[in-house]
Scaffold this motif. Sequence first.
Motif, PDB file in Angstrom:
ATOM      1  N   GLY A 120      14.203  -7.797  -0.130  1.00  0.00           N
ATOM      2  CA  GLY A 120      13.720  -8.290   1.155  1.00  0.00           C
ATOM      3  C   GLY A 120      12.540  -9.218   0.980  1.00  0.00           C
ATOM      4  N   VAL A 121      11.917  -9.537   2.097  1.00  0.00           N
ATOM      5  CA  VAL A 121      10.725 -10.382   2.140  1.00  0.00           C
ATOM      6  C   VAL A 121       9.689  -9.652   2.971  1.00  0.00           C
ATOM      7  CG1 VAL A 121       9.797 -12.640   2.770  1.00  0.00           C
ATOM      8  CG2 VAL A 121      12.175 -12.441   2.015  1.00  0.00           C
ATOM      9  N   MET A 122       8.441  -9.641   2.513  1.00  0.00           N
ATOM     10  CA  MET A 122       7.419  -8.879   3.231  1.00  0.00           C
ATOM     11  C   MET A 122       6.173  -9.705   3.513  1.00  0.00           C
ATOM     12  SD  MET A 122       5.554  -6.386   0.458  1.00  0.00           S
ATOM     13  CE  MET A 122       7.000  -5.626  -0.271  1.00  0.00           C
ATOM     14  N   ASP A 123       5.543  -9.388   4.638  1.00  0.00           N
ATOM     15  CA  ASP A 123       4.161  -9.799   4.887  1.00  0.00           C
ATOM     16  C   ASP A 123       3.292  -8.734   4.249  1.00  0.00           C
ATOM     17  OD1 ASP A 123       4.410 -12.139   6.745  1.00  0.00           O
ATOM     18  OD2 ASP A 123       5.533 -10.660   7.898  1.00  0.00           O
ATOM     19  N   CYS A 124       2.359  -9.144   3.422  1.00  0.00           N
ATOM     20  CA  CYS A 124       1.698  -8.177   2.554  1.00  0.00           C
ATOM     21  C   CYS A 124       0.379  -7.648   3.092  1.00  0.00           C
ATOM     22  CB  CYS A 124       1.464  -8.786   1.177  1.00  0.00           C
ATOM     23  SG  CYS A 124       2.990  -9.019   0.293  1.00  0.00           S
ATOM     24  N   GLU A 125       0.374  -6.380   3.457  1.00  0.00           N
ATOM     25  CA  GLU A 125      -0.877  -5.634   3.526  1.00  0.00           C
ATOM     26  C   GLU A 125      -1.180  -5.101   2.127  1.00  0.00           C
ATOM     27  OE1 GLU A 125      -2.728  -5.615   6.043  1.00  0.00           O
ATOM     28  OE2 GLU A 125      -1.430  -6.119   7.724  1.00  0.00           O
ATOM     29  N   ILE A 126      -0.117  -4.689   1.439  1.00  0.00           N
ATOM     30  CA  ILE A 126      -0.205  -4.355   0.021  1.00  0.00           C
ATOM     31  C   ILE A 126       0.395  -5.542  -0.713  1.00  0.00           C
ATOM     32  CG2 ILE A 126       0.543  -2.794  -1.790  1.00  0.00           C
ATOM     33  CD1 ILE A 126       0.874  -0.655   0.378  1.00  0.00           C
ATOM     34  N   GLY A 138      -9.845  -2.485   5.126  1.00  0.00           N
ATOM     35  CA  GLY A 138     -10.969  -2.307   6.034  1.00  0.00           C
ATOM     36  C   GLY A 138     -10.628  -1.903   7.446  1.00  0.00           C
ATOM     37  N   LYS A 139      -9.369  -1.564   7.716  1.00  0.00           N
ATOM     38  CA  LYS A 139      -9.014  -1.164   9.077  1.00  0.00           C
ATOM     39  C   LYS A 139      -7.982  -0.053   9.048  1.00  0.00           C
ATOM     40  CE  LYS A 139      -6.149  -5.341   9.123  1.00  0.00           C
ATOM     41  NZ  LYS A 139      -5.885  -6.632   9.770  1.00  0.00           N
ATOM     42  N   ASP A 140      -7.967   0.713  10.146  1.00  0.00           N
ATOM     43  CA  ASP A 140      -7.006   1.808  10.270  1.00  0.00           C
ATOM     44  C   ASP A 140      -5.637   1.259  10.642  1.00  0.00           C
ATOM     45  OD1 ASP A 140      -8.924   3.699   9.685  1.00  0.00           O
ATOM     46  OD2 ASP A 140      -9.468   4.015  11.787  1.00  0.00           O
ATOM     47  N   MET A 141      -4.610   1.745   9.957  1.00  0.00           N
ATOM     48  CA  MET A 141      -3.250   1.276  10.208  1.00  0.00           C
ATOM     49  C   MET A 141      -2.291   2.454  10.234  1.00  0.00           C
ATOM     50  SD  MET A 141      -2.804  -2.045   7.764  1.00  0.00           S
ATOM     51  CE  MET A 141      -3.904  -3.454   7.863  1.00  0.00           C
ATOM     52  N   PRO A 142      -1.257   2.361  11.075  1.00  0.00           N
ATOM     53  CA  PRO A 142      -0.223   3.395  11.034  1.00  0.00           C
ATOM     54  C   PRO A 142       0.734   3.129   9.875  1.00  0.00           C
ATOM     55  CG  PRO A 142       0.310   1.775  12.719  1.00  0.00           C
ATOM     56  CD  PRO A 142      -1.034   1.381  12.161  1.00  0.00           C
ATOM     57  N   ILE A 143       1.240   4.212   9.291  1.00  0.00           N
ATOM     58  CA  ILE A 143       2.279   4.105   8.275  1.00  0.00           C
ATOM     59  C   ILE A 143       3.336   5.161   8.574  1.00  0.00           C
ATOM     60  CG2 ILE A 143       0.950   5.539   6.651  1.00  0.00           C
ATOM     61  CD1 ILE A 143       2.329   4.014   4.363  1.00  0.00           C
ATOM     62  N   LYS A 184      -7.667  -1.655 -11.205  1.00  0.00           N
ATOM     63  CA  LYS A 184      -7.882  -0.269 -10.826  1.00  0.00           C
ATOM     64  C   LYS A 184      -6.810   0.191  -9.852  1.00  0.00           C
ATOM     65  CE  LYS A 184     -12.916  -0.589 -11.299  1.00  0.00           C
ATOM     66  NZ  LYS A 184     -14.225  -0.526 -10.595  1.00  0.00           N
ATOM     67  N   ASP A 185      -6.493   1.489  -9.929  1.00  0.00           N
ATOM     68  CA  ASP A 185      -5.622   2.066  -8.917  1.00  0.00           C
ATOM     69  C   ASP A 185      -6.319   1.989  -7.562  1.00  0.00           C
ATOM     70  OD1 ASP A 185      -4.096   2.726 -11.074  1.00  0.00           O
ATOM     71  OD2 ASP A 185      -4.403   4.884 -10.932  1.00  0.00           O
ATOM     72  N   ILE A 186      -5.529   1.793  -6.524  1.00  0.00           N
ATOM     73  CA  ILE A 186      -6.047   1.844  -5.167  1.00  0.00           C
ATOM     74  C   ILE A 186      -5.613   3.181  -4.579  1.00  0.00           C
ATOM     75  CG2 ILE A 186      -6.010   0.765  -2.880  1.00  0.00           C
ATOM     76  CD1 ILE A 186      -5.179  -1.841  -4.284  1.00  0.00           C
ATOM     77  N   LEU A 187      -6.572   4.005  -4.190  1.00  0.00           N
ATOM     78  CA  LEU A 187      -6.274   5.337  -3.664  1.00  0.00           C
ATOM     79  C   LEU A 187      -6.573   5.363  -2.173  1.00  0.00           C
ATOM     80  CD1 LEU A 187      -5.311   8.136  -4.495  1.00  0.00           C
ATOM     81  CD2 LEU A 187      -7.704   8.778  -4.865  1.00  0.00           C
ATOM     82  N   ILE A 188      -5.563   5.728  -1.379  1.00  0.00           N
ATOM     83  CA  ILE A 188      -5.674   5.694   0.080  1.00  0.00           C
ATOM     84  C   ILE A 188      -5.266   7.058   0.618  1.00  0.00           C
ATOM     85  CG2 ILE A 188      -4.811   4.605   2.193  1.00  0.00           C
ATOM     86  CD1 ILE A 188      -4.147   2.161   0.392  1.00  0.00           C
ATOM     87  N   TYR A 189      -6.060   7.593   1.557  1.00  0.00           N
ATOM     88  CA  TYR A 189      -5.728   8.852   2.196  1.00  0.00           C
ATOM     89  C   TYR A 189      -5.307   8.614   3.634  1.00  0.00           C
ATOM     90  CZ  TYR A 189      -8.116  10.920  -1.802  1.00  0.00           C
ATOM     91  OH  TYR A 189      -8.495  11.264  -3.068  1.00  0.00           O
ATOM     92  N   GLY A 190      -4.366   9.407   4.102  1.00  0.00           N
ATOM     93  CA  GLY A 190      -3.931   9.285   5.501  1.00  0.00           C
ATOM     94  C   GLY A 190      -3.681  10.639   6.106  1.00  0.00           C
ATOM     95  N   THR A 191      -3.783  10.707   7.430  1.00  0.00           N
ATOM     96  CA  THR A 191      -3.498  11.935   8.159  1.00  0.00           C
ATOM     97  C   THR A 191      -2.499  11.656   9.275  1.00  0.00           C
ATOM     98  OG1 THR A 191      -5.408  11.516   9.599  1.00  0.00           O
ATOM     99  CG2 THR A 191      -5.776  12.933   7.693  1.00  0.00           C
TER     100      THR A 191
END
Length: 477
Positions: free
Chosen positions: A382-388, A348-353, A468-475
Amino acid sequence: MDIIRFLNATEEIKSHLHSFILLKDGAVIAEGYHYPYEPEQVRLLHSGSKTFTAVAVGIATGEKRLTLEDKVIDFFPEYKDVEMDAKFPLMTVKHLLEMATGHSGDSLFTIADKENWIEAFIKAPLKNEPGTEFLYDSGATFMLSAIISKATGMSLEEYLKPRLFEPLEITDYEWDSKDGVTTGGWGLMIKPEDFAKLGMLFLNKGEFNGKRILDESWIELASSEQVATSNIEIREDWAQGYGFQMWRGSENTYRADGAFGQFCVIAPDKNLVAVMTCEDADSQELLSAFYGNIVSKAKDSNLFANSDLQDELSRMLSNKSKPFVYDATTSYMERRVNEKVYTIRLTGKDMPITFDFRGSDLKISIGETQVIESSKVSFKKGVMDCEIAPVTFIKFFDRSNRRWKYAASHEWQNDETLVIHVYYTETAHRQQLELKFSEDAVEMRIISGLKKLLEANGALSSIPIAYKDILIYGTSS
C-alpha cells in the motif's frame, strides 16, 4: 558459478540485497529483485544522487556555461559582502566536485538547520585551504546544484531533463529540493534499471545509444582519482581515491555510491556495470564479495558458457522475486483488542490507534491519516501518510510530507506480543513494530531494521548516527 557464489555471499554477510543488475558488454546477464521489491519501483539513491549532479556540471562545462576553475563566490554576488572565511574566495567548482572544500566536517550538518543554505555555506568557517585535503561534504554537492541554477537559470532537475534523463530514457524519477534548488547530494529516486543506464553512459565514455551526452574528457576526469582519500578512510574501497562525486574502488573500478549500499559500479577493464540496492550495514563486505566473485574473475568471454549454470541462476533470481508465505500465527488477544481504541502520544500529540483483525489480515489506523495494512501469510502492499516514517540519513531534512510505498506482514510471537514487519519499498529501510497488549493498554516499540543489522555485526557503536528504538505507551478508552 561466480555470480551464484556472490549472491550466496550477500546472504551470509546479511547485506539484504534488494535488487541486483549485472551487465557485460552492454547486455544484461543477471537481474533479480528480492520480494517485496520490484523492478518498476523507484528507489531512493541517497548519495548516489551526487554522480548525477556531477554529470550536470560536466554537461554545463561542455556548453561553456561554467568552468572548473570558476570561483564559487562569483556565482553568488549577492553574498560577496557577508562575513566569510578569508580562504573561501579561493574555493572553485573543482574543489566542490572533488570534496576538497576545506571544511572540518560535512558542511551539510552546519547549514541544514539554517533558513538560507547558500548563505550559511558561504559563511561557514574553513579549516584548510580549499583543494588541499579530501573530506566528504554533501553541502558541497548542494552548492554545485545551486551553481547550475545560477549558470543556467534552471533547477538542476530541470536542466538535466532534456540533457540526461530524456536521452537515457529515464521518465520515472523524483528529486528533493530546498527553496527551488535541487538538493543535488541526495534525494533522487529512480529505478535500479535507470541507475544502470548511468553506469553504461560512463562505460561508453559519455555516449548512450550512439548519442554523445558527455565529453569523453569529462568521463576521464570524473572517474579518475582527483584527490587522495587514504588519509581519512580505512575501508579499502573508500581509500582508493575520489573523482568528481564518484569513489574509486578495487580492481580499477569506480562507482556512484549511496548510503546503506546503493551502488552503481563500473569496471571498464572487464566491460562490466553492476547496480546493487540494499539495506546494508557494512558495504565493504558487499563490495569485497562483488569484486572477489565477479569482477576479478570476469573474462572477455561470456560469463555464461554453461547453459545449466544459466538455468540455476535464473531459478535463484526468480525465487527471490516470489512472495513469501508464512505459517499463520494467532492469539486470543485478536478478539479482545479488535477495533478497541487506544490513545498513544506520537510526534508530540495524542492520537487514536485501532487494530482491525479480519482473518489473516490486519488494518492499523493511526491518527487521521496513517493506515498500515498487513497479512499473516504474505505481504500487503500500500501507500501511507507517515506518522511513523522510515528512517532517513539526514534526519533534519526528511520526506515527512511524502506518501511512502510499503509492504507489511505480521505475526504473533506469543499471546500478548504482535510484531509487524514494514518494508518501505522505495527506500533501503524497514521497521519492526513490536506491540505488547494487555486488557487496557498497549506498548509499541518501533525498531529500525538498520539498527538490527548494525547490532548483528557489531557496527552500531562505530556509526555516528543514533538509531534508537521509539517506545510509545497507549491506553484504551
